[in-house]
Design a protein around this motif. Sequence first.
Motif, PDB file in Angstrom:
ATOM      1  N   GLY A 140      47.393   1.884   3.608  1.00  0.00           N
ATOM      2  CA  GLY A 140      46.327   2.727   4.238  1.00  0.00           C
ATOM      3  C   GLY A 140      46.475   4.001   3.841  1.00  0.00           C
ATOM      4  O   GLY A 140      45.630   4.993   4.188  1.00  0.00           O
ATOM      5  N   GLU A 141      47.427   4.431   3.044  1.00  0.00           N
ATOM      6  CA  GLU A 141      47.843   5.898   2.874  1.00  0.00           C
ATOM      7  C   GLU A 141      47.258   6.075   1.535  1.00  0.00           C
ATOM      8  O   GLU A 141      47.552   5.272   0.469  1.00  0.00           O
ATOM      9  N   ALA A 142      47.079   7.109   1.019  1.00  0.00           N
ATOM     10  CA  ALA A 142      46.678   7.651  -0.429  1.00  0.00           C
ATOM     11  C   ALA A 142      47.972   7.751  -1.316  1.00  0.00           C
ATOM     12  O   ALA A 142      48.529   8.714  -0.817  1.00  0.00           O
ATOM     13  N   GLY A 143      48.271   7.157  -2.324  1.00  0.00           N
ATOM     14  CA  GLY A 143      49.512   7.256  -2.779  1.00  0.00           C
ATOM     15  C   GLY A 143      49.328   7.786  -4.279  1.00  0.00           C
ATOM     16  O   GLY A 143      48.412   8.436  -4.608  1.00  0.00           O
ATOM     17  N   PRO A 144      50.459   7.613  -5.115  1.00  0.00           N
ATOM     18  CA  PRO A 144      51.529   6.785  -4.921  1.00  0.00           C
ATOM     19  C   PRO A 144      52.566   7.222  -3.870  1.00  0.00           C
ATOM     20  O   PRO A 144      53.337   6.715  -3.258  1.00  0.00           O
ATOM     21  N   ILE A 145      52.643   8.884  -3.849  1.00  0.00           N
ATOM     22  CA  ILE A 145      53.504   9.339  -2.909  1.00  0.00           C
ATOM     23  C   ILE A 145      52.869  10.117  -1.871  1.00  0.00           C
ATOM     24  O   ILE A 145      52.116  10.753  -2.033  1.00  0.00           O
ATOM     25  N   VAL A 146      53.659  10.140  -0.630  1.00  0.00           N
ATOM     26  CA  VAL A 146      53.178  10.989   0.485  1.00  0.00           C
ATOM     27  C   VAL A 146      54.321  11.940   0.880  1.00  0.00           C
ATOM     28  O   VAL A 146      55.475  11.368   0.809  1.00  0.00           O
ATOM     29  N   VAL A 147      53.572  13.197   1.105  1.00  0.00           N
ATOM     30  CA  VAL A 147      54.863  14.060   1.446  1.00  0.00           C
ATOM     31  C   VAL A 147      54.514  14.901   2.787  1.00  0.00           C
ATOM     32  O   VAL A 147      53.187  15.157   2.994  1.00  0.00           O
ATOM     33  N   GLU A 148      55.274  14.960   3.898  1.00  0.00           N
ATOM     34  CA  GLU A 148      54.839  15.866   5.167  1.00  0.00           C
ATOM     35  C   GLU A 148      55.702  16.993   5.105  1.00  0.00           C
ATOM     36  O   GLU A 148      56.561  16.888   4.916  1.00  0.00           O
ATOM     37  N   THR A 149      55.082  18.222   5.600  1.00  0.00           N
ATOM     38  CA  THR A 149      55.640  19.382   5.630  1.00  0.00           C
ATOM     39  C   THR A 149      55.667  20.123   6.792  1.00  0.00           C
ATOM     40  O   THR A 149      54.634  19.818   7.679  1.00  0.00           O
ATOM     41  N   ARG A 150      56.404  21.103   7.190  1.00  0.00           N
ATOM     42  CA  ARG A 150      56.022  22.098   8.195  1.00  0.00           C
ATOM     43  C   ARG A 150      56.370  23.417   7.585  1.00  0.00           C
ATOM     44  O   ARG A 150      57.254  23.900   6.832  1.00  0.00           O
ATOM     45  N   ASN A 151      55.393  24.373   8.123  1.00  0.00           N
ATOM     46  CA  ASN A 151      55.736  25.700   8.050  1.00  0.00           C
ATOM     47  C   ASN A 151      56.648  26.287   8.846  1.00  0.00           C
ATOM     48  O   ASN A 151      56.558  26.174  10.154  1.00  0.00           O
ATOM     49  N   ARG A 152      57.664  26.861   8.140  1.00  0.00           N
ATOM     50  CA  ARG A 152      58.764  27.372   8.964  1.00  0.00           C
ATOM     51  C   ARG A 152      58.522  28.755   9.854  1.00  0.00           C
ATOM     52  O   ARG A 152      59.256  28.786  10.852  1.00  0.00           O
ATOM     53  N   ARG A 153      57.512  29.251   9.802  1.00  0.00           N
ATOM     54  CA  ARG A 153      56.927  30.472  10.478  1.00  0.00           C
ATOM     55  C   ARG A 153      56.142  29.976  11.678  1.00  0.00           C
ATOM     56  O   ARG A 153      56.363  30.394  12.966  1.00  0.00           O
ATOM     57  N   SER A 154      55.073  29.201  11.170  1.00  0.00           N
ATOM     58  CA  SER A 154      54.115  28.844  12.224  1.00  0.00           C
ATOM     59  C   SER A 154      54.351  27.721  12.985  1.00  0.00           C
ATOM     60  O   SER A 154      53.801  27.389  13.872  1.00  0.00           O
ATOM     61  N   GLY A 155      55.114  26.670  12.480  1.00  0.00           N
ATOM     62  CA  GLY A 155      55.456  25.380  13.019  1.00  0.00           C
ATOM     63  C   GLY A 155      54.560  24.268  12.611  1.00  0.00           C
ATOM     64  O   GLY A 155      54.489  23.272  13.088  1.00  0.00           O
ATOM     65  N   VAL A 156      53.473  24.585  12.045  1.00  0.00           N
ATOM     66  CA  VAL A 156      52.182  23.816  11.667  1.00  0.00           C
ATOM     67  C   VAL A 156      52.470  22.689  10.618  1.00  0.00           C
ATOM     68  O   VAL A 156      53.366  23.303   9.389  1.00  0.00           O
ATOM     69  N   THR A 157      52.485  21.447  10.966  1.00  0.00           N
ATOM     70  CA  THR A 157      52.679  20.446  10.012  1.00  0.00           C
ATOM     71  C   THR A 157      51.369  20.029   8.974  1.00  0.00           C
ATOM     72  O   THR A 157      50.145  20.276   9.591  1.00  0.00           O
ATOM     73  N   ALA A 158      51.577  19.298   8.144  1.00  0.00           N
ATOM     74  CA  ALA A 158      50.741  18.935   7.101  1.00  0.00           C
ATOM     75  C   ALA A 158      51.188  17.640   6.514  1.00  0.00           C
ATOM     76  O   ALA A 158      52.295  17.564   6.209  1.00  0.00           O
ATOM     77  N   VAL A 159      50.094  17.012   5.897  1.00  0.00           N
ATOM     78  CA  VAL A 159      50.425  15.911   4.932  1.00  0.00           C
ATOM     79  C   VAL A 159      49.689  15.973   3.648  1.00  0.00           C
ATOM     80  O   VAL A 159      48.493  16.688   3.543  1.00  0.00           O
ATOM     81  N   ILE A 160      50.467  15.924   2.397  1.00  0.00           N
ATOM     82  CA  ILE A 160      50.049  16.087   1.184  1.00  0.00           C
ATOM     83  C   ILE A 160      50.182  14.548   0.734  1.00  0.00           C
ATOM     84  O   ILE A 160      51.224  14.022   0.341  1.00  0.00           O
ATOM     85  N   ASP A 161      49.022  13.801   0.326  1.00  0.00           N
ATOM     86  CA  ASP A 161      49.068  12.433  -0.003  1.00  0.00           C
ATOM     87  C   ASP A 161      48.333  12.469  -1.505  1.00  0.00           C
ATOM     88  O   ASP A 161      48.104  13.591  -2.105  1.00  0.00           O
TER      89      ASP A 161
END
Length: 405
Positions: A140-161
Amino acid sequence: MTAGPRRRIVIVGAGVAGSILAYGLKDIAGADIICLERAAPEDHSDAGTGLNVGPNAIKALRAFLPDLAGTLVEQSLPWNSWRISLTNGRELMNLPLLDVADNPGIRIRWSALYRLLRQPVLQHVRFSTEVIAMRYARAGEAGPIVVETRNRRSGVTAVIDGIDLLIAGDGRYSAVRETFLARPQPEFLGVCIFRLLVEETRPELIDDYEQWFNGPNRLLAFRVPGNATYIAGSFPIPADRDVPAEAKTAAALRALYTPADGAAHAQSAWLIDTICSNVADIHWARLQEADMAFADPNGRILLLGDAAHPMVPTLGQGATQAMEDACVAVAELRQALAGNDGDLAGAVRRIEQRRRDRVEFVVRFSRDATDTMLAGADPVSGSLAKNAPGFRAKLARLYRDAPAA
């Protein structure tokens, strides 16, 4: 002709290899380049130290990315010679680099190198961004690779697929390598190494690249732009132990490098005094290396620089080999992206094929050149041996056999 699909390439780490790779790929129509960097834009890891970049890296950059090579050469000092002495002033080797290289190397601050490499790719770098998870795509995820990140200043998380290729430029403790391959097991050589940058110069004493030995205890120094001097030191320690606290004192360091008769040469005396006056600013580490790895079996993960081949810094080839890696990767990925099939996995295989034998030689040569720094070593005979044709031939291979475009 119909253009192929746009390929998403994510680079973890805007260090030497990552920044150069982003620079080389940023204008390729078939690529979406994203570089993730934990540091803030104004922050530069290891900003308090300097480095020398080997002639082979400058030769490679001139072949693959001449504009970038020109910028680095213009903003640095040339590395033209390599001299070895004892701390009492006895000269053991004095080598003009052009005897074994086709061009000089450079001397530069780490902070300046990062600034020059990152400036042209700022729009592709997400600063203050740490990777908190990465994986092959699940159902169900768009691949081949998925990365999850967090901004160290704002704390906001994001997904790069939808990542077609994930590139590790995140250093010798690479989270990418540990996640998709395995954590490399370091081998410690039994040598402490420390680094220091002082905002002071004595050009009549310290200018180009030089080393000084007192037994196996070695000093290294050279001048860098901005009226500063880079100083490094090393001394043997047990391979299975951390650097002892008692060795990190001014008194202990002075004893390590002062000749038995107390008569240090003017160069060494200034270095010893400067080190002892700046103990609080010293960066400490242990000499280590680890196994080489360039890619995962699927060709979706590419490792470059210290992430691929952590090596000892004895010949100053860490950043230098990262530059060679990046040049080859730029060429192969450009070729793959120019084709309609966009065969990035094939490019990854070719990068490893082009780099493995070369890096194996550099790693082995760097380790062998550490012989004068080990416990019980004789730096006189060991340094004099570096004047022999065999060692000079290896240096010529190191500095001249850079990757060609």
